[in-house]
Scaffold this active site. Sequence first.
Site, PDB file in Angstrom:
ATOM      1  N   ASP A  16     -13.472  16.103  -9.669  1.00 46.24           N
ATOM      2  CA  ASP A  16     -13.124  15.291  -8.474  1.00 46.24           C
ATOM      3  C   ASP A  16     -14.105  15.034  -7.327  1.00 46.24           C
ATOM      4  O   ASP A  16     -15.305  15.952  -7.351  1.00 46.24           O
ATOM      5  CB  ASP A  16     -12.101  15.662  -7.855  1.00 46.24           C
ATOM      6  CG  ASP A  16     -11.498  17.079  -7.488  1.00 46.24           C
ATOM      7  OD1 ASP A  16     -12.705  17.714  -7.575  1.00 46.24           O
ATOM      8  OD2 ASP A  16     -10.576  17.435  -7.501  1.00 46.24           O
ATOM      9  N   ASN A  33       0.179  23.508  -4.579  1.00 48.54           N
ATOM     10  CA  ASN A  33       1.346  22.636  -4.871  1.00 48.54           C
ATOM     11  C   ASN A  33       1.201  22.410  -6.064  1.00 48.54           C
ATOM     12  O   ASN A  33       2.051  21.373  -6.527  1.00 48.54           O
ATOM     13  CB  ASN A  33       1.298  21.360  -3.868  1.00 48.54           C
ATOM     14  CG  ASN A  33       0.161  20.588  -3.954  1.00 48.54           C
ATOM     15  OD1 ASN A  33      -0.699  20.875  -4.880  1.00 48.54           O
ATOM     16  ND2 ASN A  33       0.152  19.485  -3.394  1.00 48.54           N
ATOM     17  N   HIS A  62      -1.085  21.175  -7.890  1.00 48.13           N
ATOM     18  CA  HIS A  62      -2.052  19.951  -8.445  1.00 48.13           C
ATOM     19  C   HIS A  62      -3.365  20.484  -9.123  1.00 48.13           C
ATOM     20  O   HIS A  62      -3.648  21.535  -9.115  1.00 48.13           O
ATOM     21  CB  HIS A  62      -2.738  19.200  -7.248  1.00 48.13           C
ATOM     22  CG  HIS A  62      -3.739  19.839  -6.133  1.00 48.13           C
ATOM     23  ND1 HIS A  62      -3.618  19.844  -5.008  1.00 48.13           N
ATOM     24  CD2 HIS A  62      -4.670  20.735  -6.585  1.00 48.13           C
ATOM     25  CE1 HIS A  62      -4.797  20.284  -4.361  1.00 48.13           C
ATOM     26  NE2 HIS A  62      -5.386  20.853  -5.425  1.00 48.13           N
ATOM     27  N   GLU A 111      -2.189  15.189  -7.270  1.00 55.48           N
ATOM     28  CA  GLU A 111      -1.050  15.457  -6.311  1.00 55.48           C
ATOM     29  C   GLU A 111       0.342  15.439  -7.077  1.00 55.48           C
ATOM     30  O   GLU A 111       0.447  14.656  -7.926  1.00 55.48           O
ATOM     31  CB  GLU A 111      -1.016  15.009  -5.014  1.00 55.48           C
ATOM     32  CG  GLU A 111      -2.210  15.148  -4.305  1.00 55.48           C
ATOM     33  CD  GLU A 111      -2.470  16.394  -3.630  1.00 55.48           C
ATOM     34  OE1 GLU A 111      -2.099  17.522  -4.360  1.00 55.48           O
ATOM     35  OE2 GLU A 111      -3.050  16.590  -2.458  1.00 55.48           O
TER      36      GLU A 111
HETATM   37  C1  GLP Z   1      -8.842  21.719  -4.343  1.00 54.06           C
HETATM   38  C2  GLP Z   1      -9.266  20.937  -5.521  1.00 54.06           C
HETATM   39  C3  GLP Z   1      -8.972  21.617  -6.615  1.00 54.06           C
HETATM   40  C4  GLP Z   1      -8.800  23.054  -6.770  1.00 54.06           C
HETATM   41  C5  GLP Z   1      -7.975  23.431  -5.599  1.00 54.06           C
HETATM   42  C6  GLP Z   1      -7.731  24.990  -5.420  1.00 54.06           C
HETATM   43  O1  GLP Z   1      -8.229  21.136  -3.439  1.00 54.06           O
HETATM   44  N1  GLP Z   1      -9.376  19.537  -5.899  1.00 54.06           N
HETATM   45  O2  GLP Z   1      -9.959  20.995  -8.076  1.00 54.06           O
HETATM   46  O3  GLP Z   1      -8.581  23.561  -8.029  1.00 54.06           O
HETATM   47  O4  GLP Z   1      -7.853  22.591  -4.820  1.00 54.06           O
HETATM   48  O5  GLP Z   1      -8.753  25.349  -4.567  1.00 54.06           O
HETATM   49  P1  GLP Z   1      -8.969  26.927  -4.192  1.00 54.06           P
HETATM   50  O6  GLP Z   1      -9.755  27.386  -5.435  1.00 54.06           O
HETATM   51  O7  GLP Z   1      -9.950  26.660  -3.161  1.00 54.06           O
HETATM   52  O8  GLP Z   1      -7.871  27.457  -3.809  1.00 54.06           O
END
Ligand code: GLP
Length: 267
Positions: A67, A137, A139, A144
């Site tokens: 993304d 959450n 995702h 989402e």
């Molecule tokens: C982000 C990304 C995800 C990621 C997730 C967890 O917003 N879009 O690809 O896996 O949230 O992030 P983190 O590893 O900082 O907890």
Amino acid sequence: MEVIVLKNVENVAATAGVLLGELLRVKPAAVLGLATGGTQLALYHRLVEKYLDGSLSFKQTTSFNLDEYLGVSADNNQSFRAYMNREFFDHIDIDKHNTFLPACNEEDNPRLVGPLYEKKIHDAGGIDLQVMGIGANGHIGFNEPSSSLGSRTRIKTLTKQTIEDNSRLFSKDEFQPKLAITMGIATIMDVRRILLLATGENKADAVGKMVEGPVTAMCPASVLQLHENVSVLLDEKAATGLKNRQYYDWTYRQNESLKERFGILHE
Ligand code: GLP
């Protein structure tokens, strides 16, 4: 789903590094799916170490990230492109021309960026191994809760929770995007192998729902139950919401000894 519970963040990164290395040794021109987020940092640092000590090369590798924020250009420090360069690409021998994110700049039509990204992945032969995290959450990428389980790369509006969770990365006066372009859930389901990494207790609830809950769009990661080749790598804290823990530990030991006896399965 293979669920592997390891002691801590370093062990999660080390094990993910070994699994990724196993692929690159048999397929140096592998197509990797990559992700941003705090969870992946230890893995990227580990892979850089392996490159520096000569045990891994990314020279022939192509990569596609999950993304990118909408309208945030590569030269913005908050872009996922900047993150990838800073934490990983700048320190290894990958050809940056072969590293892709679903970038959508001011001049781009966001409705076209998604299908073009899908085509690029297809033309590269599809993704061999996707590394990813999970949102608190549930995702995956920026899909989402309530995302279509059949979705493809497209624009998504972030939830309040995700915006809040990621606000720690933005300073007070900095613009925090509320829209992103993300690979869809069907795009993710097309990849050949998935390594999902989760660490820390704030992921325990989402991990429990992903592994042991019903398959539902309200926990997008739960759809991975339908993928035939997923390894979920957890630290102890992220595993606290699992009811079946003993069985996963036992299975992991069996899988390791099968690997020793019969080798690794490759396509
Ligand atoms: C982000 C990304 C995800 C990621 C997730 C967890 O917003 N879009 O690809 O896996 O949230 O992030 P983190 O590893 O900082 O907890």
